[in-house]
Design an enzyme around this catalytic site. Sequence first.
Site, PDB file in Angstrom:
ATOM      1  N   GLY A 131       1.134  -1.163   0.005  1.00 48.58           N
ATOM      2  CA  GLY A 131       0.131  -0.101  -0.107  1.00 48.58           C
ATOM      3  C   GLY A 131       0.879   1.242  -0.060  1.00 48.58           C
ATOM      4  O   GLY A 131       1.965   1.505  -0.845  1.00 48.58           O
ATOM      5  N   GLU A 158      -1.743  -8.963  16.915  1.00 47.12           N
ATOM      6  CA  GLU A 158      -2.298  -8.091  16.230  1.00 47.12           C
ATOM      7  C   GLU A 158      -2.326  -6.688  16.705  1.00 47.12           C
ATOM      8  O   GLU A 158      -2.481  -6.440  17.848  1.00 47.12           O
ATOM      9  CB  GLU A 158      -3.846  -8.645  16.099  1.00 47.12           C
ATOM     10  CG  GLU A 158      -4.214  -9.756  15.471  1.00 47.12           C
ATOM     11  CD  GLU A 158      -5.755  -9.797  15.032  1.00 47.12           C
ATOM     12  OE1 GLU A 158      -6.647  -8.969  15.210  1.00 47.12           O
ATOM     13  OE2 GLU A 158      -6.085 -10.640  14.355  1.00 47.12           O
TER      14      GLU A 158
HETATM   15  C1  BEZ Z   1       1.490  -1.275   3.393  1.00 46.94           C
HETATM   16  O1  BEZ Z   1       1.723  -0.124   2.900  1.00 46.94           O
HETATM   17  O2  BEZ Z   1       1.901  -2.092   2.636  1.00 46.94           O
HETATM   18  C2  BEZ Z   1       1.078  -1.200   4.708  1.00 46.94           C
HETATM   19  C3  BEZ Z   1       1.465  -0.441   5.271  1.00 46.94           C
HETATM   20  C4  BEZ Z   1       0.882  -0.577   6.794  1.00 46.94           C
HETATM   21  C5  BEZ Z   1      -0.201  -1.283   7.243  1.00 46.94           C
HETATM   22  C6  BEZ Z   1      -0.793  -2.268   5.914  1.00 46.94           C
HETATM   23  C7  BEZ Z   1      -0.028  -2.003   4.969  1.00 46.94           C
END
Ligand code: BEZ
Length: 255
Positions: A25, A123
């Site tokens: 992400g 978690e």
């Molecule tokens: C991501 O960017 O991959 C990400 C970062 C934090 C939590 C979930 C995904």
Amino acid sequence: MTTADHTRQLATFGQNDDFWLFGYGSLIWKPPPHFDERVPGYIEGYVRRFWQGSEDHRGTPEAPGRVVTLIDRAHWDTLTDAHEPTERVWGAAYHIPRAKVAEVREYLGCMLMRRHGQTDIREINGYSIQFTPFIPSSSPSTPMQTLVYIGLPSNPQFLGPQDPDALAAHILKSRGPSGENRDYLFQLEEALGGLGSGAGDAHVSDLVERCKTLEAKAGKGVTVAEADGEEAGKKNEGEGLKKVGSTEEQEEVEK
Ligand code: BEZ
């Protein structure tokens, strides 16, 4: 993997200066601190979807935005989704030097929890730590183990399958402390394009296209709310849509 194996891996991962974090992400274009290597590539067995509510970065508790999470492919197969899955989830793996692992874990923990003192538990605010093989695009025959944060279907912010038109309209109207939800979507698409040919994600590109269509309509004297009503068949009726302005207050970290 058993719970005991997972706990052991959590405790030992990175001890041999092999701490690799997979970003799918915002981490793709907003790297974690202290990384000394960034490797484009992909993981398999997951599907990336804008199915995670965002109350603290691209939305608010009153009006959550939408960010991506990963869905285990076996679970995704049990769902009804408007979009076909891609076989590979492209992203970037970051190597964190051993001396900085604790700090980066703290950073990621805070990024997910937005409060200090509790990190790397199994978690964090609905996000679960998983381990998965990552295939570097430059060296597909040498996969490496990566740590990845995933918003599981059991977490309260997990929304499940979304109608694409309603989802695009929702992204356009959402904003949070980290900025406009729209910018997160568009930056994700651009960042995926920068990882190499074939790194795109049809789910992401389709949402970008739908947002552009809505924005084009809004630019032709139709408000985003009206365009949304046309496109989404008033799926968001009653939510009071409006186009949001630019964000002055930016945060450093987000999911
Ligand atoms: C991501 O960017 O991959 C990400 C970062 C934090 C939590 C979930 C995904």
